[in-house]
Design a protein around this motif. Structure first.
Motif, PDB file in Angstrom:
ATOM      1  N   TRP A   1     -10.058  14.397   5.926  1.00 58.38           N
ATOM      2  CA  TRP A   1      -9.526  15.213   7.029  1.00 58.38           C
ATOM      3  C   TRP A   1      -8.061  15.568   6.766  1.00 58.38           C
ATOM      4  O   TRP A   1      -7.653  16.725   6.920  1.00 58.38           O
ATOM      5  CB  TRP A   1      -9.666  14.440   8.345  1.00 58.38           C
ATOM      6  N   ILE A   2      -7.283  14.579   6.365  1.00 58.13           N
ATOM      7  CA  ILE A   2      -5.867  14.841   6.048  1.00 58.13           C
ATOM      8  C   ILE A   2      -5.753  15.830   4.889  1.00 58.13           C
ATOM      9  O   ILE A   2      -4.955  16.785   4.938  1.00 58.13           O
ATOM     10  CB  ILE A   2      -5.153  13.519   5.702  1.00 58.13           C
ATOM     11  N   TYR A   3      -6.547  15.614   3.851  1.00 62.72           N
ATOM     12  CA  TYR A   3      -6.476  16.457   2.643  1.00 62.72           C
ATOM     13  C   TYR A   3      -6.794  17.909   2.973  1.00 62.72           C
ATOM     14  O   TYR A   3      -6.027  18.828   2.638  1.00 62.72           O
ATOM     15  CB  TYR A   3      -7.439  15.905   1.599  1.00 62.72           C
TER      16      TYR A   3
ATOM     17  N   GLY B   1      -0.639  20.692  -5.164  1.00 65.15           N
ATOM     18  CA  GLY B   1      -0.039  19.445  -5.643  1.00 65.15           C
ATOM     19  C   GLY B   1       0.541  18.638  -4.502  1.00 65.15           C
ATOM     20  O   GLY B   1       0.400  17.410  -4.449  1.00 65.15           O
ATOM     21  N   THR B   2       1.182  19.322  -3.557  1.00 64.89           N
ATOM     22  CA  THR B   2       1.749  18.633  -2.397  1.00 64.89           C
ATOM     23  C   THR B   2       0.652  18.017  -1.529  1.00 64.89           C
ATOM     24  O   THR B   2       0.770  16.878  -1.055  1.00 64.89           O
ATOM     25  CB  THR B   2       2.574  19.615  -1.548  1.00 64.89           C
ATOM     26  N   ALA B   3      -0.428  18.774  -1.332  1.00 60.80           N
ATOM     27  CA  ALA B   3      -1.542  18.270  -0.515  1.00 60.80           C
ATOM     28  C   ALA B   3      -2.156  17.025  -1.140  1.00 60.80           C
ATOM     29  O   ALA B   3      -2.463  16.053  -0.438  1.00 60.80           O
ATOM     30  CB  ALA B   3      -2.605  19.358  -0.351  1.00 60.80           C
ATOM     31  N   VAL B   4      -2.358  17.048  -2.449  1.00 63.00           N
ATOM     32  CA  VAL B   4      -2.935  15.893  -3.152  1.00 63.00           C
ATOM     33  C   VAL B   4      -1.989  14.697  -3.045  1.00 63.00           C
ATOM     34  O   VAL B   4      -2.424  13.563  -2.765  1.00 63.00           O
ATOM     35  CB  VAL B   4      -3.224  16.231  -4.624  1.00 63.00           C
ATOM     36  N   ALA B   5      -0.698  14.913  -3.247  1.00 56.36           N
ATOM     37  CA  ALA B   5       0.279  13.818  -3.224  1.00 56.36           C
ATOM     38  C   ALA B   5       0.330  13.150  -1.846  1.00 56.36           C
ATOM     39  O   ALA B   5       0.249  11.915  -1.732  1.00 56.36           O
ATOM     40  CB  ALA B   5       1.659  14.344  -3.605  1.00 56.36           C
ATOM     41  N   ILE B   6       0.435  13.962  -0.786  1.00 54.48           N
ATOM     42  CA  ILE B   6       0.523  13.392   0.562  1.00 54.48           C
ATOM     43  C   ILE B   6      -0.781  12.704   0.942  1.00 54.48           C
ATOM     44  O   ILE B   6      -0.777  11.626   1.554  1.00 54.48           O
ATOM     45  CB  ILE B   6       0.886  14.486   1.580  1.00 54.48           C
TER      46      ILE B   6
ATOM     47  N   GLY C   1       0.811  -1.211   0.000  1.00 56.16           N
ATOM     48  CA  GLY C   1       0.000   0.000   0.000  1.00 56.16           C
ATOM     49  C   GLY C   1       0.843   1.260   0.000  1.00 56.16           C
ATOM     50  O   GLY C   1       0.549   2.225  -0.721  1.00 56.16           O
ATOM     51  N   ALA C   2       1.919   1.267   0.797  1.00 56.74           N
ATOM     52  CA  ALA C   2       2.795   2.440   0.852  1.00 56.74           C
ATOM     53  C   ALA C   2       3.491   2.658  -0.488  1.00 56.74           C
ATOM     54  O   ALA C   2       3.643   3.809  -0.941  1.00 56.74           O
ATOM     55  CB  ALA C   2       3.816   2.272   1.970  1.00 56.74           C
ATOM     56  N   SER C   3       3.914   1.580  -1.133  1.00 59.88           N
ATOM     57  CA  SER C   3       4.588   1.705  -2.429  1.00 59.88           C
ATOM     58  C   SER C   3       3.632   2.243  -3.491  1.00 59.88           C
ATOM     59  O   SER C   3       3.975   3.155  -4.264  1.00 59.88           O
ATOM     60  CB  SER C   3       5.133   0.337  -2.866  1.00 59.88           C
ATOM     61  N   MET C   4       2.425   1.683  -3.539  1.00 62.80           N
ATOM     62  CA  MET C   4       1.437   2.180  -4.507  1.00 62.80           C
ATOM     63  C   MET C   4       1.060   3.619  -4.197  1.00 62.80           C
ATOM     64  O   MET C   4       0.874   4.440  -5.111  1.00 62.80           O
ATOM     65  CB  MET C   4       0.195   1.289  -4.499  1.00 62.80           C
ATOM     66  N   GLY C   5       0.935   3.954  -2.886  1.00 61.06           N
ATOM     67  CA  GLY C   5       0.590   5.319  -2.510  1.00 61.06           C
ATOM     68  C   GLY C   5       1.654   6.309  -2.928  1.00 61.06           C
ATOM     69  O   GLY C   5       1.338   7.421  -3.377  1.00 61.06           O
ATOM     70  N   ALA C   6       2.937   5.923  -2.783  1.00 62.11           N
ATOM     71  CA  ALA C   6       4.026   6.815  -3.174  1.00 62.11           C
ATOM     72  C   ALA C   6       4.018   7.066  -4.682  1.00 62.11           C
ATOM     73  O   ALA C   6       4.165   8.212  -5.138  1.00 62.11           O
ATOM     74  CB  ALA C   6       5.361   6.211  -2.744  1.00 62.11           C
ATOM     75  N   ILE C   7       3.819   5.994  -5.450  1.00 56.95           N
ATOM     76  CA  ILE C   7       3.833   6.139  -6.920  1.00 56.95           C
ATOM     77  C   ILE C   7       2.638   6.959  -7.394  1.00 56.95           C
ATOM     78  O   ILE C   7       2.785   7.941  -8.133  1.00 56.95           O
ATOM     79  CB  ILE C   7       3.833   4.751  -7.583  1.00 56.95           C
ATOM     80  N   LEU C   8       1.439   6.556  -6.969  1.00 57.67           N
ATOM     81  CA  LEU C   8       0.233   7.237  -7.427  1.00 57.67           C
ATOM     82  C   LEU C   8       0.131   8.643  -6.857  1.00 57.67           C
ATOM     83  O   LEU C   8      -0.354   9.561  -7.530  1.00 57.67           O
ATOM     84  CB  LEU C   8      -1.005   6.417  -7.039  1.00 57.67           C
ATOM     85  N   GLY C   9       0.591   8.825  -5.608  1.00 54.06           N
ATOM     86  CA  GLY C   9       0.579  10.158  -5.023  1.00 54.06           C
ATOM     87  C   GLY C   9       1.474  11.114  -5.785  1.00 54.06           C
ATOM     88  O   GLY C   9       1.115  12.278  -6.024  1.00 54.06           O
ATOM     89  N   LEU C  10       2.652  10.637  -6.178  1.00 52.27           N
ATOM     90  CA  LEU C  10       3.584  11.472  -6.946  1.00 52.27           C
ATOM     91  C   LEU C  10       2.985  11.868  -8.291  1.00 52.27           C
ATOM     92  O   LEU C  10       3.023  13.038  -8.689  1.00 52.27           O
ATOM     93  CB  LEU C  10       4.902  10.723  -7.149  1.00 52.27           C
ATOM     94  N   VAL C  11       2.401  10.884  -8.994  1.00 56.62           N
ATOM     95  CA  VAL C  11       1.799  11.166 -10.305  1.00 56.62           C
ATOM     96  C   VAL C  11       0.651  12.160 -10.163  1.00 56.62           C
ATOM     97  O   VAL C  11       0.561  13.158 -10.892  1.00 56.62           O
ATOM     98  CB  VAL C  11       1.295   9.854 -10.951  1.00 56.62           C
TER      99      VAL C  11
ATOM    100  N   CYS D   1      -1.299   8.707   1.943  1.00 56.72           N
ATOM    101  CA  CYS D   1      -1.865   8.276   3.228  1.00 56.72           C
ATOM    102  C   CYS D   1      -3.105   7.411   3.031  1.00 56.72           C
ATOM    103  O   CYS D   1      -3.263   6.366   3.674  1.00 56.72           O
ATOM    104  CB  CYS D   1      -2.207   9.495   4.083  1.00 56.72           C
ATOM    105  N   VAL D   2      -3.998   7.842   2.135  1.00 55.26           N
ATOM    106  CA  VAL D   2      -5.273   7.147   1.998  1.00 55.26           C
ATOM    107  C   VAL D   2      -5.100   5.794   1.310  1.00 55.26           C
ATOM    108  O   VAL D   2      -5.812   4.830   1.627  1.00 55.26           O
ATOM    109  CB  VAL D   2      -6.295   8.036   1.248  1.00 55.26           C
TER     110      VAL D   2
END
Length: 457
Positions: free
Chosen positions: A444-446, A394-399, A365-375, A403-404
């Protein structure tokens, strides 16, 4: 269409002979579809058009619940001729669909040999290999020659798919292995079959779970496996066809439950016939419980959006990515619950040693989140961030996506496990909880990130 002739007979009695001729001309597999397209209360009339052997062949094609519906509408004499022709395992599956009163009456009218076979299988617990096994198999002593065994195979009344393997036993019927019939053709006629033995250690006990038979067939790539008693004596076999039905049934139940038609408090078997043709209230009762959970979750998520109304008013572009944050976590959670359900069904996940699997899901999940969050962050930066003077978006969307997605993967693994350990039905119950938790947390995070990065209190 061909089945129209059967319908024509039911509406116009003068078409009886034409319908009878056409029905007996069709292959059994086509007749099944034709008969099932007729209204349920008229199917028995069409079934009576068939000659005995054709009727038996058609009846064997029907699912157990369809057979049960037909049995209820028939007279006892015609029912008994069908039951006597069935394999003992098929009789048991049919009896499980019938009321106890009808089953008791039919059992009393069976021949002693047929009744003995049914009682033997019914003596094993539900979902055991013994309940699933077939009593139709070929077994010989290990001293038999290839030539003698070929003669036995030729004279056997078993079907072709029941003769792919010949089981070998000793004088006391202890299982010793099996011989593939194809090897008999290639071997010397004078050779004893003891030299052709395979699978000396491949067998399942009648008391074992039926899903273990599925795994054993899969692991050894066999058309059938022997079933032995607790002392190792051969008492039956389980064929590839038997477990295909089991796997299909398991997959169907899991799919229905995943759609919200299970019951949280007990694991009931849900029949599509009743859901589709039964009362609407029955379907509502089965499905509404977990939809209520989703409804409450939606209200909570609405509260989060209301809480950050000032952020949305100040940064209206942030609203564009709300569906993205909500949907991505839900999709990942659904993937994880599906992987978990399949892993449990195939014994790939040990619920008592769950931590390694959970850590693996967290890593994925963390790996997919990092890749998709960056894109997604890069796209958000150039699409809505720069044009609106808020590159921080862009930073808010990526982080938020990181997380989600990681949270969805973990929840999709741990919530079904918790429900399973507590004795609840995890299939329909996990997704509503996952949806509520990840939507609430993700938004909430977003919004917190957007407000903090843009400088809105």
């Amino acid at each position: 269409m061909r089945h129209n002739i059967l319908n024509e007979f039911l509406l116009q009695p003068f078409a009886l002979e034409a319908a009878k001729k056409e029905a007996n001309r069709l292959p059994a597999a086509e007749l099944v579809q034709s008969i099932m397209e007729i209204k349920p209360h008229k199917r028995v009339l069409a079934f009576r058009l068939l000659e005995k052997q054709k009727a038996i062949a058609v009846f064997e094609y029907l699912r157990p619940e369809q057979q049960a519906d037909l049995i209820r509408a028939m007279e006892t004499p015609e029912v008994m001729s069908l039951l006597e022709a069935l394999d003992p395992g098929d009789r048991v599956r049919l009896f499980e669909e019938l009321p106890a009163k009808i089953t008791k009456r039919l059992l009393a009218n069976l021949s002693p040999q047929a009744r003995e076979g049914v009682n033997l299988l019914l003596g094993y617990p539900e979902r055991s290999a013994g309940r699933l096994m077939s009593l139709r198999y070929l077994a010989v002593r290990d001293s038999v020659t290839v030539q003698s065994l070929l003669a036995i195979v030729r004279q056997s009344e078993l079907h072709d798919n029941e003769l792919t393997l010949v089981f070998v036993v000793d004088a006391d019927r202890y299982y010793r292995g099996f011989v593939r019939t194809v090897r008999l053709v290639k071997s010397s006629p004078e050779e004893t079959i003891s030299h052709l033995l395979e699978g000396t250690n491949i067998a399942i006990r009648a008391s074992d779970r039926d899903l273990q038979a599925v795994q054993l067939l899969k692991d050894n790539d066999l058309p059938a496996i022997p079933v032995v008693d607790n002392e190792g004596r051969l008492i039956g076999d389980i064929t590839f066809d038997d477990v295909i039905d089991l796997v299909e049934e398991e997959a169907t139940d899991a799919a229905l439950a995943q759609g919200g038609v299970g019951n949280l408090l007990r694991r009931d078997k849900v029949w599509s016939e009743r859901l589709i043709r039964g009362s609407s209230w029955y379907a509502i009762q089965l499905r509404i419980l977990f939809l209520i959970i989703t409804l409450i979750g939606g209200m909570l998520v609405g509260g989060v959006i209301e809480r950050f109304e000032e952020v949305l008013e100040a940064v209206s572009a942030a609203a564009v990515f709300i569906p993205l944050v909500m949907d991505m976590g839900g999709n990942v959670g659904t993937q994880s619950t599906t992987v978990f359900a399949r892993g449990i069904a195939w014994n790939h996940i040990n619920v008592n040693r769950f931590l390694p699997y959970l850590l693996r899901e967290l890593q994925i999940g963390a790996s997919m989140g990092a890749i998709l969050g960056l894109v997604a962050g890069i796209i958000a930066y150039f699409w809505q961030g720069l044009p609106n003077g808020i590159p921080q978006l862009g930073t808010a969307v990526a982080i938020s996506l990181f997380c989600v997605i990681a949270l969805g993967a973990v929840l999709g693994a741990i919530l079904p496990w918790i429900m399973l350990k507590l004795g609840f039905d995890h299939a329909p119950g996990a997704d509503p909880f996952i949806t509520t938790i990840k939507d609430f947390t993700g938004l909430w995070i977003y919004f917190t990130l957007v407000g903090w990065l843009v400088g809105i209190d």
